[in-house]
Design an enzyme around this catalytic site. Structure first.
Site, mmCIF file in Angstrom:
data_model
loop_
_atom_site.group_PDB
_atom_site.id
_atom_site.type_symbol
_atom_site.label_atom_id
_atom_site.label_comp_id
_atom_site.label_asym_id
_atom_site.label_seq_id
_atom_site.Cartn_x
_atom_site.Cartn_y
_atom_site.Cartn_z
ATOM 1 N N ASP A 52 0.850 -1.203 0.000
ATOM 2 C CA ASP A 52 0.000 0.000 0.000
ATOM 3 C C ASP A 52 0.883 1.249 0.000
ATOM 4 O OD1 ASP A 52 -1.928 1.936 0.457
ATOM 5 O OD2 ASP A 52 -3.011 0.739 1.930
ATOM 6 N N HIS B 250 -10.217 -1.255 -6.860
ATOM 7 C CA HIS B 250 -9.756 -0.042 -6.175
ATOM 8 C C HIS B 250 -8.809 0.780 -7.036
ATOM 9 C CE1 HIS B 250 -8.901 2.485 -2.719
ATOM 10 N NE2 HIS B 250 -7.606 2.260 -2.850
#
Ligand code: HEM
Length: 399
Positions: free
Chosen positions: A217, A309
């Site tokens: 991330d 996403h």
């Protein structure tokens, strides 16, 4: 004014005639400590607090963070806010060099700076209290409501924000004690959030961390020191006092890790549009290759799923970009499962232009929304940095 005898007496100590004596003695305390910790190379690492921008924004992510929002005491004046900023500037200058603050409640803990940074932000309340509404950036207000939000007051808004980051949790706890103690005659704590990445040394320097859903991330981010970073992150001077500053968005996003764990690896990858192994786009290539949103798989379907996403977070307009500085949180197990998730902290020059539409797309269409819920939300104007002899927020508070 908050009635805290400790805070008031510490402030008198700091501001009163005893100030210069305190300065001298605090230096002596630092040198005289026989059992002072000797920091390792990682512990000794420092990030300069002075500069055109506040530290803790273009700084490579540290291992841990504390975000604290404060509520100004009723009737706080512009002069008092300036006082607090001067005191915090002094605290931050010392602590980030591995020195105790003036009147440090626990000077023994200051010896390991561990890349400590402190980044201060102003909420709307600062402008109201200081009588400076005309200087308030037009975007400085709570974000609009997004589909699925379940915001709680205990994680939202605030008049002042301090983002403390360091590679060591003891250093961080100490810096929080000092700054909160300094603030105590001006403000009370509204909320606090503790976050973490992997401990320093556990992975090679520069490795992008993983969130608690297991995915790498922070891959797509502007690189510090580039013109691209400057345009995404730093305010160009609208309003003038904020030139070189930024906007910090803090969203506390709870993860439903119980339900997430029942998905297969393939299903998880389709939610994000990247592989679980190393974060490579599902369209192929290496983690740092751009996802190819046009690519098709063997069945002729989009390789990066339409509601994934990364597809929905990708900019729909050229300027729709952020610097993400996320930290995991884990408040432990509860009878309803783990209370864990992501402190999504992001910097940008103008959230109305760079953030709101992206967040709306994610809230309305992102597959990920089935497993995550925003429970906190706050926005702050982050003043530019300070030079030697200057203080945080000076360009606003002296105007
Ligand atoms: C718990 C919530 C979230 C999780 C777990 C999460 C996780 C991820 C992951 C794994 C990636 C792909 C790797 C990377 O580029 O870093 C990513 C990309 C990204 N995320 Fe999130 N994210 C979350 C919330 C958000 C929110 C609230 C926003 C903004 C509104 C956002 C904006 C982005 C952006 C801009 C990218 C890069 C997209 C691109 O490829 O251009 N994320 N996120």
């Amino acid at each position: 004014m908050v009635n805290s005898s400790r805070g008031v007496s510490r402030r008198r100590f700091l501001l009163g005639a005893a100030g210069s004596a305190a300065l001298a003695s605090s230096g002596r305390v630092a040198q005289a400590l026989p059992g002072a910790d000797r920091a390792s190379a990682a512990g000794e690492s420092t990030v300069p607090a002075v500069g055109p921008h506040q530290a803790g924004i273009d700084t490579p992510l540290q291992a841990a963070a504390i975000f604290t929002a404060y509520t100004l005491a009723a009737g706080t004046t512009r002069l008092e806010i300036s006082r607090l900023m001067q005191l915090w500037t002094d605290d931050i200058s010392r602590l980030t060099r591995g020195q105790p603050a003036l009147g440090d409640p626990v000077p023994e803990l200051a010896a390991v700076p561990a890349r400590l940074t402190a980044t201060v932000g102003f909420g709307p309340g600062v402008f109201a209290a200081a009588g400076l509404q005309r200087a308030r950036p037009s975007w400085l207000r709570p974000l609009p409501a997004f589909t699925g939000d379940q915001l709680e007051a205990r994680w939202s808004d605030g008049d002042l924000l301090v983002q403390l980051c360091a590679d060591d949790p003891v250093t961080l706890a100490h810096a929080d004690q000092v700054l909160t103690s300094t603030a105590s005659s001006f403000a009370t704590v509204a909320w606090q959030q503790h976050g973490f990445q992997r401990a320093r040394g556990m992975t090679p320097e520069g490795t992008v961390g993983r969130n608690l859903m297991g995915f790498v991330d922070g891959i797509v981010n502007p690189s510090p020191g580039t013109a691209d970073f400057d345009s995404v992150v730093w305010n160009p001077g609208r309003p003038a006092w904020l030139k070189g500053g930024s906007c910090l968005i803090v969203r506390r996003i709870r993860m439903d890790l119980g339900r997430w764990s029942s998905l297969s690896t393939r299903q998880r990858e389709e939610v994000f549009g990247r592989t679980a192994a190393d974060g490579s786009p599902l369209s192929g290539g290496t983690p740092h290759d751009r996802p190819d949103l046009e690519a098709r798989d063997a069945n002729g379907l989009s390789a990066i799923p339409l509601f994934s996403h990364v597809r929905l977070a990708a900019p729909a307009q050229p300027g729709e970009r952020l610097l993400r500085r996320p930290f995991n949180y884990d408040s432990g197990q509860t009878p309803n499962g783990p209370d864990a998730g992501l402190i999504f902290a992001a910097y940008c020059a103008d959230p109305d232009r760079q953030y709101v539409a992206m967040q709306r797309r994610l809230a309305d269409h992102d597959l990920l929304s089935s497993w995550v819920t925003a429970v906190g939300s706050a926005v702050f104007a982050v003043p530019p940095g300070f030079g030697q002899g200057g203080y945080l927020g000076e360009s606003l508070l002296r105007s």
